[in-house]
Write a protein that holds these residues in place. Structure first.
Motif, PDB file in Angstrom:
ATOM      1  N   VAL A  46       7.043   6.418 -18.604  1.00 56.22           N
ATOM      2  CA  VAL A  46       7.008   7.838 -18.265  1.00 56.22           C
ATOM      3  C   VAL A  46       6.202   8.091 -16.993  1.00 56.22           C
ATOM      4  N   VAL A  47       5.052   7.458 -16.883  1.00 54.12           N
ATOM      5  CA  VAL A  47       4.162   7.735 -15.750  1.00 54.12           C
ATOM      6  C   VAL A  47       4.550   6.931 -14.511  1.00 54.12           C
ATOM      7  N   LEU A  48       4.879   5.661 -14.695  1.00 57.00           N
ATOM      8  CA  LEU A  48       5.110   4.784 -13.553  1.00 57.00           C
ATOM      9  C   LEU A  48       6.568   4.719 -13.102  1.00 57.00           C
ATOM     10  N   GLY A  49       7.486   5.036 -13.974  1.00 60.28           N
ATOM     11  CA  GLY A  49       8.896   4.902 -13.638  1.00 60.28           C
ATOM     12  C   GLY A  49       9.430   3.546 -14.062  1.00 60.28           C
ATOM     13  N   ALA A  50      10.691   3.318 -13.779  1.00 61.57           N
ATOM     14  CA  ALA A  50      11.386   2.128 -14.277  1.00 61.57           C
ATOM     15  C   ALA A  50      10.814   0.830 -13.715  1.00 61.57           C
ATOM     16  N   ARG A  51      10.709   0.736 -12.423  1.00 61.95           N
ATOM     17  CA  ARG A  51      10.310  -0.529 -11.803  1.00 61.95           C
ATOM     18  C   ARG A  51       8.864  -0.886 -12.118  1.00 61.95           C
ATOM     19  N   GLY A 119      11.785  16.605 -20.810  1.00 62.53           N
ATOM     20  CA  GLY A 119      12.409  15.450 -20.152  1.00 62.53           C
ATOM     21  C   GLY A 119      11.666  14.161 -20.447  1.00 62.53           C
ATOM     22  N   PHE A 120      10.348  14.209 -20.362  1.00 57.85           N
ATOM     23  CA  PHE A 120       9.547  13.023 -20.683  1.00 57.85           C
ATOM     24  C   PHE A 120       9.715  12.620 -22.144  1.00 57.85           C
ATOM     25  N   PHE A 121       9.750  13.623 -23.033  1.00 58.36           N
ATOM     26  CA  PHE A 121       9.913  13.337 -24.462  1.00 58.36           C
ATOM     27  C   PHE A 121      11.259  12.674 -24.735  1.00 58.36           C
ATOM     28  N   LEU A 122      12.320  13.203 -24.152  1.00 55.50           N
ATOM     29  CA  LEU A 122      13.645  12.597 -24.345  1.00 55.50           C
ATOM     30  C   LEU A 122      13.694  11.176 -23.794  1.00 55.50           C
ATOM     31  N   ALA A 123      13.083  10.962 -22.626  1.00 56.50           N
ATOM     32  CA  ALA A 123      13.047   9.615 -22.042  1.00 56.50           C
ATOM     33  C   ALA A 123      12.295   8.652 -22.950  1.00 56.50           C
ATOM     34  N   VAL A 172       1.174  12.971 -21.850  1.00 52.12           N
ATOM     35  CA  VAL A 172       0.475  12.195 -20.819  1.00 52.12           C
ATOM     36  C   VAL A 172       1.250  12.262 -19.509  1.00 52.12           C
ATOM     37  N   GLY A 173       2.559  12.078 -19.583  1.00 50.66           N
ATOM     38  CA  GLY A 173       3.384  12.153 -18.378  1.00 50.66           C
ATOM     39  C   GLY A 173       3.271  13.502 -17.696  1.00 50.66           C
ATOM     40  N   ARG A 174       3.294  14.546 -18.481  1.00 48.12           N
ATOM     41  CA  ARG A 174       3.174  15.907 -17.933  1.00 48.12           C
ATOM     42  C   ARG A 174       1.791  16.119 -17.333  1.00 48.12           C
ATOM     43  N   ALA A 175       0.748  15.661 -18.010  1.00 46.57           N
ATOM     44  CA  ALA A 175      -0.616  15.825 -17.501  1.00 46.57           C
ATOM     45  C   ALA A 175      -0.809  15.073 -16.188  1.00 46.57           C
ATOM     46  N   VAL A 176      -0.237  13.880 -16.090  1.00 47.81           N
ATOM     47  CA  VAL A 176      -0.360  13.119 -14.852  1.00 47.81           C
ATOM     48  C   VAL A 176       0.379  13.822 -13.724  1.00 47.81           C
ATOM     49  N   MET A 177       1.548  14.357 -14.010  1.00 40.79           N
ATOM     50  CA  MET A 177       2.290  15.076 -12.960  1.00 40.79           C
ATOM     51  C   MET A 177       1.516  16.306 -12.481  1.00 40.79           C
TER      52      MET A 177
END
Length: 187
Positions: A46-51, A119-123, A172-177
């Motif tokens: 969620v935070v770093l992305g795929a790669r 979006g983060f939750f679905l991912a 966490v993803g939302r907070a980081v964004m």
């Protein structure tokens, strides 16, 4: 990959390892324990992305392979890749990649906070539960000798906890964004 990317990957690998400090909870009817480390896998994606999320998980797996006790319960070494639970362990790679890939596609800075969190939750749900379970259950059924129905229904006991983990990863993803706009693009 830049130095910053490598540092972020190492940071999330450390988070996954730190979540392994929490002791595993065994259920008895399936050889897979409940651990907190799948939360780290979801957060990495969620935070770093795929790669970069995938690289973070690969760092942890290399640490396991060289024998460091970084898995929940202090496990490590090549034997961890030969256990009935190895499908879940190897599934971390696909789970982090899928979670990251979907978060890159479903979330952007132009969305409001609610849509980003959804979006983060679905991912996290698709990558961290559906993909991870597909790998883990298949391996457990085929190599562990449980059969698909027993492996599938036994794994359903983990769903409520993993939904909570996906929710936490989304927060966490939302907070980081919102709080760390200097974080480079997740792609």
């Amino acid at each position: 990959m830049s130095t910053r990317d490598l540092v972020l990957c190492a940071l999330f690998a450390a988070i996954i390892v730190a979540l392994g400090i929490l002791p595993p909870i065994t259920l008895g009817f399936i050889p897979v324990p409940i651990t907190a480390q799948s939360l780290g896998v979801m957060m990495a994606g969620v935070v770093l992305g795929a790669r970069r999320g995938t690289v973070a998980v690969l760092i942890v797996l290399v640490l396991v392979a060289i024998g460091l006790p970084v898995l929940s319960g202090g496990r490590g070494g090549l034997a961890a890749f030969a256990a009935p639970t190895s499908g879940f362990l190897m599934g971390w790679v696909l789970a982090a990649f899928t979670t990251g890939y979907l978060s890159e596609r479903l979330v952007n800075a132009d969305q409001n906070a609610t849509m980003q969190a959804i979006g983060f939750f679905l991912a996290a749900m698709i990558g961290g539960i559906v993909v991870l379970y597909a790998c883990g259950i298949s391996y457990l059924a085929l190599v562990g000798g449980l059969g698909f129905s027993k492996a599938f229904f036994g794994s359903m006991a983990f769903i409520p906890g993993d939904v909570i983990k996906a929710f936490v990863a989304a927060l966490v993803g939302r907070a980081v964004m919102a709080g760390y706009p200097l974080l480079p693009a997740r792609r």
